[in-house]
Design a protein around this motif. Structure first.
Motif, PDB file in Angstrom:
ATOM      1  N   ILE A  67     -27.956   8.233   7.507  1.00 16.91           N
ATOM      2  CA  ILE A  67     -28.874   7.475   8.356  1.00 16.91           C
ATOM      3  C   ILE A  67     -28.052   6.829   9.464  1.00 16.91           C
ATOM      4  N   LEU A  68     -28.275   7.266  10.705  1.00 17.70           N
ATOM      5  CA  LEU A  68     -27.606   6.667  11.853  1.00 17.70           C
ATOM      6  C   LEU A  68     -28.500   5.537  12.348  1.00 17.70           C
ATOM      7  N   ASP A  69     -28.147   4.319  11.963  1.00 21.13           N
ATOM      8  CA  ASP A  69     -29.003   3.150  12.169  1.00 21.13           C
ATOM      9  C   ASP A  69     -28.527   2.253  13.305  1.00 21.13           C
ATOM     10  N   VAL A  70     -28.375   2.823  14.498  1.00 21.63           N
ATOM     11  CA  VAL A  70     -28.034   2.002  15.656  1.00 21.63           C
ATOM     12  C   VAL A  70     -29.256   1.256  16.179  1.00 21.63           C
ATOM     13  N   ALA A  71     -30.413   1.639  15.718  1.00 19.02           N
ATOM     14  CA  ALA A  71     -31.666   0.909  15.939  1.00 19.02           C
ATOM     15  C   ALA A  71     -32.262   0.688  14.555  1.00 19.02           C
ATOM     16  N   LEU A  72     -33.263  -0.152  14.489  1.00 19.19           N
ATOM     17  CA  LEU A  72     -33.875  -0.470  13.203  1.00 19.19           C
ATOM     18  C   LEU A  72     -34.511   0.769  12.579  1.00 19.19           C
ATOM     19  N   VAL A  73     -34.168   1.015  11.323  1.00 19.16           N
ATOM     20  CA  VAL A  73     -34.804   2.066  10.530  1.00 19.16           C
ATOM     21  C   VAL A  73     -35.561   1.344   9.421  1.00 19.16           C
ATOM     22  N   THR A  74     -36.883   1.404   9.483  1.00 22.45           N
ATOM     23  CA  THR A  74     -37.735   0.729   8.515  1.00 22.45           C
ATOM     24  C   THR A  74     -38.329   1.770   7.587  1.00 22.45           C
ATOM     25  N   ILE A  75     -38.149   1.560   6.287  1.00 15.04           N
ATOM     26  CA  ILE A  75     -38.616   2.504   5.273  1.00 15.04           C
ATOM     27  C   ILE A  75     -39.522   1.740   4.311  1.00 15.04           C
ATOM     28  N   GLY A  76     -40.716   2.256   4.071  1.00 19.84           N
ATOM     29  CA  GLY A  76     -41.691   1.583   3.220  1.00 19.84           C
ATOM     30  C   GLY A  76     -41.374   1.684   1.740  1.00 19.84           C
ATOM     31  N   ASP A  77     -42.369   1.333   0.938  1.00 20.48           N
ATOM     32  CA  ASP A  77     -42.259   1.399  -0.520  1.00 20.48           C
ATOM     33  C   ASP A  77     -42.454   2.827  -1.017  1.00 20.48           C
ATOM     34  N   ASN A  78     -41.823   3.135  -2.151  1.00 19.69           N
ATOM     35  CA  ASN A  78     -42.040   4.405  -2.861  1.00 19.69           C
ATOM     36  C   ASN A  78     -41.727   5.620  -1.990  1.00 19.69           C
ATOM     37  N   VAL A  79     -40.577   5.583  -1.336  1.00 22.28           N
ATOM     38  CA  VAL A  79     -40.159   6.679  -0.456  1.00 22.28           C
ATOM     39  C   VAL A  79     -39.076   7.485  -1.151  1.00 22.28           C
ATOM     40  N   MET A  80     -39.172   8.809  -1.017  1.00 22.25           N
ATOM     41  CA  MET A  80     -38.177   9.728  -1.575  1.00 22.25           C
ATOM     42  C   MET A  80     -37.575  10.561  -0.447  1.00 22.25           C
ATOM     43  N   LEU A  81     -36.249  10.527  -0.366  1.00 21.97           N
ATOM     44  CA  LEU A  81     -35.521  11.372   0.577  1.00 21.97           C
ATOM     45  C   LEU A  81     -34.778  12.413  -0.245  1.00 21.97           C
ATOM     46  N   ALA A  82     -35.085  13.670  -0.044  1.00 18.56           N
ATOM     47  CA  ALA A  82     -34.426  14.748  -0.781  1.00 18.56           C
ATOM     48  C   ALA A  82     -32.994  14.927  -0.272  1.00 18.56           C
ATOM     49  N   ALA A  83     -32.278  15.835  -0.886  1.00 14.37           N
ATOM     50  CA  ALA A  83     -30.888  16.082  -0.510  1.00 14.37           C
ATOM     51  C   ALA A  83     -30.774  16.512   0.947  1.00 14.37           C
ATOM     52  N   ASN A  84     -29.713  16.046   1.572  1.00 10.87           N
ATOM     53  CA  ASN A  84     -29.344  16.443   2.944  1.00 10.87           C
ATOM     54  C   ASN A  84     -30.319  15.965   4.015  1.00 10.87           C
ATOM     55  N   VAL A  85     -31.114  14.948   3.742  1.00 11.02           N
ATOM     56  CA  VAL A  85     -31.989  14.401   4.782  1.00 11.02           C
ATOM     57  C   VAL A  85     -31.139  13.618   5.771  1.00 11.02           C
ATOM     58  N   GLN A  86     -31.446  13.816   7.038  1.00  6.67           N
ATOM     59  CA  GLN A  86     -30.741  13.135   8.123  1.00  6.67           C
ATOM     60  C   GLN A  86     -31.762  12.326   8.922  1.00  6.67           C
ATOM     61  N   ILE A  87     -31.491  11.042   9.111  1.00  2.00           N
ATOM     62  CA  ILE A  87     -32.379  10.164   9.884  1.00  2.00           C
ATOM     63  C   ILE A  87     -31.544   9.605  11.027  1.00  2.00           C
ATOM     64  N   TYR A  88     -31.906   9.977  12.247  1.00  2.85           N
ATOM     65  CA  TYR A  88     -31.088   9.655  13.415  1.00  2.85           C
ATOM     66  C   TYR A  88     -31.816   8.732  14.376  1.00  2.85           C
ATOM     67  N   ALA A  89     -31.534   7.438  14.322  1.00  2.00           N
ATOM     68  CA  ALA A  89     -32.043   6.512  15.338  1.00  2.00           C
ATOM     69  C   ALA A  89     -31.156   6.568  16.580  1.00  2.00           C
ATOM     70  N   ALA A  90     -29.986   7.146  16.462  1.00  3.29           N
ATOM     71  CA  ALA A  90     -29.026   7.237  17.564  1.00  3.29           C
ATOM     72  C   ALA A  90     -29.366   8.401  18.487  1.00  3.29           C
ATOM     73  N   THR A  91     -29.161   8.173  19.766  1.00  3.49           N
ATOM     74  CA  THR A  91     -29.356   9.236  20.744  1.00  3.49           C
ATOM     75  C   THR A  91     -28.418   9.003  21.929  1.00  3.49           C
ATOM     76  N   HIS A  92     -28.444   9.905  22.870  1.00  2.00           N
ATOM     77  CA  HIS A  92     -27.577   9.832  24.046  1.00  2.00           C
ATOM     78  C   HIS A  92     -28.427  10.032  25.295  1.00  2.00           C
ATOM     79  N   PRO A  93     -27.965   9.528  26.436  1.00  2.00           N
ATOM     80  CA  PRO A  93     -28.707   9.732  27.678  1.00  2.00           C
ATOM     81  C   PRO A  93     -28.801  11.218  28.026  1.00  2.00           C
ATOM     82  N   LEU A  94     -29.908  11.598  28.628  1.00  4.42           N
ATOM     83  CA  LEU A  94     -30.052  12.977  29.094  1.00  4.42           C
ATOM     84  C   LEU A  94     -29.221  13.228  30.343  1.00  4.42           C
ATOM     85  N   ASN A  95     -29.091  12.216  31.184  1.00  8.29           N
ATOM     86  CA  ASN A  95     -28.304  12.327  32.410  1.00  8.29           C
ATOM     87  C   ASN A  95     -26.831  12.506  32.045  1.00  8.29           C
TER      88      ASN A  95
END
Length: 185
Positions: free
Chosen positions: A87-115
């Protein structure tokens, strides 16, 4: 504004800022320590993961797990994270109740400018991610920056989620799209 304040506000920031580098190092040392503890030390490992993330009761993480900061991950109760999630959490990552993330899940709040000039300047930005209650994200799926997943969403294995989705749907594919609705009445 500090670089951390810019980062959390979704503005361009410099990841090389000493404060941010120190916070990332803290997270890295914690998740490396937890990831290296074997099953005989599950209680100690869980305590470290709980120190790393802001999570409710019954947090379960199967190592290895990686994140940028950990402090920007806010999770409800009964979160299960399977092997090799990042989980790349450079911004807030909010996860609710009763959540399951299977193997190799990637959560990317990080990004780069298009320019290209801005991207080459070394500045980055982030966009918050929100995952509702009772969500199951299948193995090898990627959640891109700025996404909101509603309650009761199921993400099929191998999906790349590039836009937000409402409650009670099954999504799959690259890019993910709705393949069916779920009756949760």
């Amino acid at each position: 504004m500090t670089e951390r304040e810019k980062m959390l506000a979704g503005e361009l920031y410099r990841p090389s800022d000493p404060q941010l580098a120190q916070e990332r190092l803290r997270a890295k040392l914690l998740f490396q320590k937890a990831n290296n503890l074997n099953e005989n030390f599950r209680k100690e490992r869980n305590a470290i993961y709980n120190e790393l993330l802001d999570a409710g009761e019954n947090l379960t993480i199967e190592p290895p797990f990686q994140c940028d900061f950990g402090s920007n991950i806010k999770a409800g109760k009964n979160l299960f994270i399977n092997y090799n999630c990042c989980i790349l959490d450079v911004a807030l990552v909010t996860i609710g109740d009763n959540v399951m993330l299977a193997a190799n899940v990637q959560i990317y709040a990080a990004t780069h400018p298009l320019n290209a000039n801005l991207r080459n300047s070394g500045q980055e930005l982030g966009k918050p991610i929100t995952i509702g209650n009772n969500v199951w994200i299948g193995g090898n799926s990627t959640i891109c920056p700025g996404i909101t997943l509603g309650n009761n969403v199921v993400v099929g294995a191998g999906s790349v989620v590039t836009k937000s989705f409402p409650d009670n749907v099954v999504i799959a594919g690259n890019p993910a799209k709705i393949i069916k609705t779920i009756d949760n009445s």
